[in-house]
Design a protein around this motif. Structure first.
Motif, PDB file in Angstrom:
ATOM      1  N   GLY B  21       0.810  -1.214   0.000  1.00  0.00           N
ATOM      2  CA  GLY B  21       0.000   0.000   0.000  1.00  0.00           C
ATOM      3  C   GLY B  21       0.844   1.266   0.000  1.00  0.00           C
ATOM      4  O   GLY B  21       2.053   1.233  -0.238  1.00  0.00           O
ATOM      5  N   ASP B  22       0.171   2.378   0.299  1.00  0.00           N
ATOM      6  CA  ASP B  22       0.898   3.652   0.348  1.00  0.00           C
ATOM      7  C   ASP B  22       0.536   4.421   1.614  1.00  0.00           C
ATOM      8  O   ASP B  22       0.589   5.649   1.660  1.00  0.00           O
ATOM      9  N   GLY B  23       0.170   3.671   2.648  1.00  0.00           N
ATOM     10  CA  GLY B  23      -0.207   4.280   3.932  1.00  0.00           C
ATOM     11  C   GLY B  23       0.990   4.702   4.756  1.00  0.00           C
ATOM     12  O   GLY B  23       2.144   4.590   4.335  1.00  0.00           O
ATOM     13  N   ARG B  24       0.696   5.146   5.965  1.00  0.00           N
ATOM     14  CA  ARG B  24       1.731   5.687   6.859  1.00  0.00           C
ATOM     15  C   ARG B  24       2.844   4.680   7.146  1.00  0.00           C
ATOM     16  O   ARG B  24       4.011   5.049   7.275  1.00  0.00           O
ATOM     17  N   ASN B  25       2.461   3.402   7.301  1.00  0.00           N
ATOM     18  CA  ASN B  25       3.457   2.387   7.653  1.00  0.00           C
ATOM     19  C   ASN B  25       3.939   1.577   6.458  1.00  0.00           C
ATOM     20  O   ASN B  25       4.558   0.532   6.620  1.00  0.00           O
ATOM     21  N   SER B  26       3.636   2.036   5.264  1.00  0.00           N
ATOM     22  CA  SER B  26       4.016   1.284   4.061  1.00  0.00           C
ATOM     23  C   SER B  26       5.504   1.417   3.774  1.00  0.00           C
ATOM     24  O   SER B  26       6.154   2.383   4.196  1.00  0.00           O
ATOM     25  N   TYR B  27       6.009   0.436   3.028  1.00  0.00           N
ATOM     26  CA  TYR B  27       7.396   0.528   2.569  1.00  0.00           C
ATOM     27  C   TYR B  27       7.574   1.758   1.685  1.00  0.00           C
ATOM     28  O   TYR B  27       8.574   2.474   1.784  1.00  0.00           O
ATOM     29  N   ALA B  28       6.570   2.040   0.851  1.00  0.00           N
ATOM     30  CA  ALA B  28       6.668   3.179  -0.070  1.00  0.00           C
ATOM     31  C   ALA B  28       6.948   4.477   0.668  1.00  0.00           C
ATOM     32  O   ALA B  28       7.668   5.341   0.171  1.00  0.00           O
ATOM     33  N   ASN B  29       6.420   4.585   1.892  1.00  0.00           N
ATOM     34  CA  ASN B  29       6.627   5.819   2.657  1.00  0.00           C
ATOM     35  C   ASN B  29       7.643   5.672   3.777  1.00  0.00           C
ATOM     36  O   ASN B  29       7.765   6.575   4.620  1.00  0.00           O
ATOM     37  N   GLY B  70      13.833  -8.126  -5.665  1.00  0.00           N
ATOM     38  CA  GLY B  70      13.510  -7.539  -4.369  1.00  0.00           C
ATOM     39  C   GLY B  70      13.061  -6.096  -4.544  1.00  0.00           C
ATOM     40  O   GLY B  70      13.527  -5.199  -3.849  1.00  0.00           O
ATOM     41  N   CYS B  71      12.138  -5.871  -5.473  1.00  0.00           N
ATOM     42  CA  CYS B  71      11.753  -4.497  -5.857  1.00  0.00           C
ATOM     43  C   CYS B  71      10.831  -3.844  -4.843  1.00  0.00           C
ATOM     44  O   CYS B  71      10.723  -2.627  -4.802  1.00  0.00           O
ATOM     45  N   SER B  72      10.114  -4.621  -4.048  1.00  0.00           N
ATOM     46  CA  SER B  72       9.062  -4.116  -3.165  1.00  0.00           C
ATOM     47  C   SER B  72       8.014  -3.344  -3.974  1.00  0.00           C
ATOM     48  O   SER B  72       7.678  -3.766  -5.086  1.00  0.00           O
ATOM     49  N   VAL B  73       7.515  -2.225  -3.466  1.00  0.00           N
ATOM     50  CA  VAL B  73       6.380  -1.573  -4.133  1.00  0.00           C
ATOM     51  C   VAL B  73       6.714  -0.221  -4.748  1.00  0.00           C
ATOM     52  O   VAL B  73       5.827   0.495  -5.217  1.00  0.00           O
ATOM     53  N   GLY B  74       7.979   0.136  -4.778  1.00  0.00           N
ATOM     54  CA  GLY B  74       8.349   1.444  -5.303  1.00  0.00           C
ATOM     55  C   GLY B  74       8.357   2.468  -4.188  1.00  0.00           C
ATOM     56  O   GLY B  74       8.037   2.129  -3.048  1.00  0.00           O
ATOM     57  N   ASP B 113       3.043  -6.578  -2.592  1.00  0.00           N
ATOM     58  CA  ASP B 113       1.878  -5.837  -3.075  1.00  0.00           C
ATOM     59  C   ASP B 113       2.130  -5.340  -4.503  1.00  0.00           C
ATOM     60  O   ASP B 113       2.422  -4.167  -4.742  1.00  0.00           O
ATOM     61  N   PHE B 114       1.966  -6.244  -5.461  1.00  0.00           N
ATOM     62  CA  PHE B 114       2.169  -5.892  -6.866  1.00  0.00           C
ATOM     63  C   PHE B 114       1.086  -4.926  -7.362  1.00  0.00           C
ATOM     64  O   PHE B 114       1.316  -4.163  -8.290  1.00  0.00           O
ATOM     65  N   ASN B 115      -0.090  -4.977  -6.743  1.00  0.00           N
ATOM     66  CA  ASN B 115      -1.145  -4.044  -7.165  1.00  0.00           C
ATOM     67  C   ASN B 115      -0.684  -2.596  -6.984  1.00  0.00           C
ATOM     68  O   ASN B 115      -0.856  -1.755  -7.865  1.00  0.00           O
ATOM     69  N   THR B 116      -0.113  -2.313  -5.820  1.00  0.00           N
ATOM     70  CA  THR B 116       0.393  -0.955  -5.584  1.00  0.00           C
ATOM     71  C   THR B 116       1.565  -0.650  -6.508  1.00  0.00           C
ATOM     72  O   THR B 116       1.669   0.449  -7.063  1.00  0.00           O
ATOM     73  N   LEU B 117       2.439  -1.632  -6.684  1.00  0.00           N
ATOM     74  CA  LEU B 117       3.585  -1.443  -7.589  1.00  0.00           C
ATOM     75  C   LEU B 117       3.103  -1.039  -8.980  1.00  0.00           C
ATOM     76  O   LEU B 117       3.601  -0.082  -9.578  1.00  0.00           O
ATOM     77  N   SER B 120       1.592   2.372  -9.469  1.00  0.00           N
ATOM     78  CA  SER B 120       2.588   3.438  -9.247  1.00  0.00           C
ATOM     79  C   SER B 120       3.587   3.554 -10.383  1.00  0.00           C
ATOM     80  O   SER B 120       4.451   4.442 -10.366  1.00  0.00           O
ATOM     81  N   LEU B 121       3.528   2.641 -11.360  1.00  0.00           N
ATOM     82  CA  LEU B 121       4.497   2.685 -12.460  1.00  0.00           C
ATOM     83  C   LEU B 121       4.492   4.061 -13.127  1.00  0.00           C
ATOM     84  O   LEU B 121       3.417   4.614 -13.391  1.00  0.00           O
TER      85      LEU B 121
END
Lengths: 274, 274
Positions: B21-29, B70-74, B113-117, B120-121
């Motif tokens: 996801g892209d929430g407060r605790n997400s890898y993306a953030n 090991g791309c994670s979600v961006g 979480d490929f959906n978020t990845l 976000s492309l």
């Protein structure tokens, strides 16, 4: 930055994928009709591969690449890909003695539920798997990389609702309806023109992506040329559902396009249980 | 069914991806440290591509294939891939005059979480994109298909917790700890042996997948050989967090492995804000 511009922009298309997950209303649990069509088309696809696939297009030391366009979340796409890989394997075994490795690409809209698709992948699949997000009306693969492009029960989905049918000033304005059944001829023509445009986009993109000598396999619901839209067996379903959905749209002020998708799902459900 | 057996079974590995996801605790953030390492390694990667990449391995009429393991979600993976594509593009422009098309594969655990990845492309990316689910300790691609294999700040994640450290009868039993810092030498050895096994699996898989003359680019946090584990700067963090997590585990009777992931995220957060 001097890299080449992207060819994968799909901003002109509407991304309305099937319901994701594996719940009661998911595509995964409401796609028996699509499964039926996968099963029914199998022998024809086997025959096409046996008769028309030239294995010289991919020596067994290289990678055989297959893409399923409009895969949704499974399980039908896995069955279709399994069948195709098996047919190709037999062809190579008979004619070459050795088989290439297979790379299978699962394509659907960017907002498709790829998470569910990936966790559902068969653990002992005879291929390497990848997911490809994006509209199949645009380029999704590099030039001449696919050996088989496959699409089952997907290409009837239009990239967008024809503009004329929601334009009050157009002779194709389709007031109070969600489909072209029993509508004015201009409505039918508008949908027909959009489909022609979409299938052209699909085929142009695949013409770039599929190697010379590769196969394009399309399974598509269709009507005979001489059957007028008003005689389609789905007519009454569309009329009843369209009427209900229009009432709901008036009540909740929701967007019309959101209901269009539901309608098709219900239709399939009713047909299967008729 | 006579197709070849799968080589992608990863049932022996533990799939614990980053928070989606892209929430407060997400890898993306919460991946600024990883972004910092992408930026810091860029000039070295540019130099490696300029000096060591032989463009003869991929004529400009073919497809140049890059995978990020090991791309994670961006978004870090998009930045890393953009930098690499740009460096290769410059190399081709200078030496060949024309550039191949690029196919970039984003790999992470099946439960990533490929959906978020995918949503976000970057819309104007200079490559065709695909997601590849599965453990990078196993084969994920057909033979000799990748020209560059890249992995940034991912290979330090082990495929599993060494069995000895949770075996009460083992001399490497690591009671009350979540890491090897300040633990018995046998604990350090157990983690070290697991890492050696994992990196060997990774390299064996890539050796099959990368074409002869291709590049493998790995960015990895590491400690000098002469620095004992007890002198690592992260020691006190691991001790404090380990103690807290063990207390939480006792309270909620949750699985130990669930906490290990959180610990690393907290550590990165504390380091960035120190």
């Amino acid at each position: 930055m001097e890299v080449v511009p992207s060819k994968t922009n799909s901003s002109t298309t509407e991304a309305i994928p099937m319901n994701g997950g594996d719940g009661r209303n998911s595509y995964a649990n409401n796609s028996s009709l699509q499964r039926f069509l996968v099963d029914r088309s199998r022998s024809m696809i086997d025959e096409a591969i046996a008769n028309y696939l030239d294995i010289q297009i991919c020596p067994s030391s290289e990678t055989f690449r297959i893409a399923d366009f409009g895969c949704s979340v499974g399980p039908n796409t896995f069955i279709a890909m399994h069948n195709i890989v098996e047919a190709i394997h037999l062809k190579y075994r008979d004619e070459s003695g050795s088989t290439p490795e297979f790379h299978v690409y699962f394509n659907d809209h960017t907002s498709n539920d790829f998470n569910t698709l990936f966790v559902s992948l068969p653990p002992e699949k005879p291929y390497f798997a990848a997911g490809v997000p994006g509209s199949f009306h645009t380029r999704l693969f590099p030039k001449a990389t696919l050996h088989i492009a496959h699409s089952s029960t997907s290409l009837h989905w239009l990239s967008q609702v024809p503009k004329e049918v929601s334009d009050i000033n157009s002779p194709a304005y389709n007031r109070g309806r969600i489909h072209y059944t029993d509508a004015k001829h201009q409505v039918f023509e508008a949908y027909s023109a959009q489909f022609a445009k979409d299938i052209e986009s699909f085929l142009h993109a695949r013409a770039e992506e599929v190697v010379c000598g590769g196969l394009v396999i399309i399974t598509l619901p269709a009507n005979p040329d001489d059957a007028p839209p008003s005689e389609l067996r789905t007519e009454s379903l569309f009329d009843i559902l369209g009427s209900c959905l229009m009432d709901m749209a008036k009540t909740v002020r929701a967007q019309f396009t959101h209901f269009l998708l539901v309608c098709f799902r219900w239709e399939e459900f009713v047909l299967l249980n008729a």
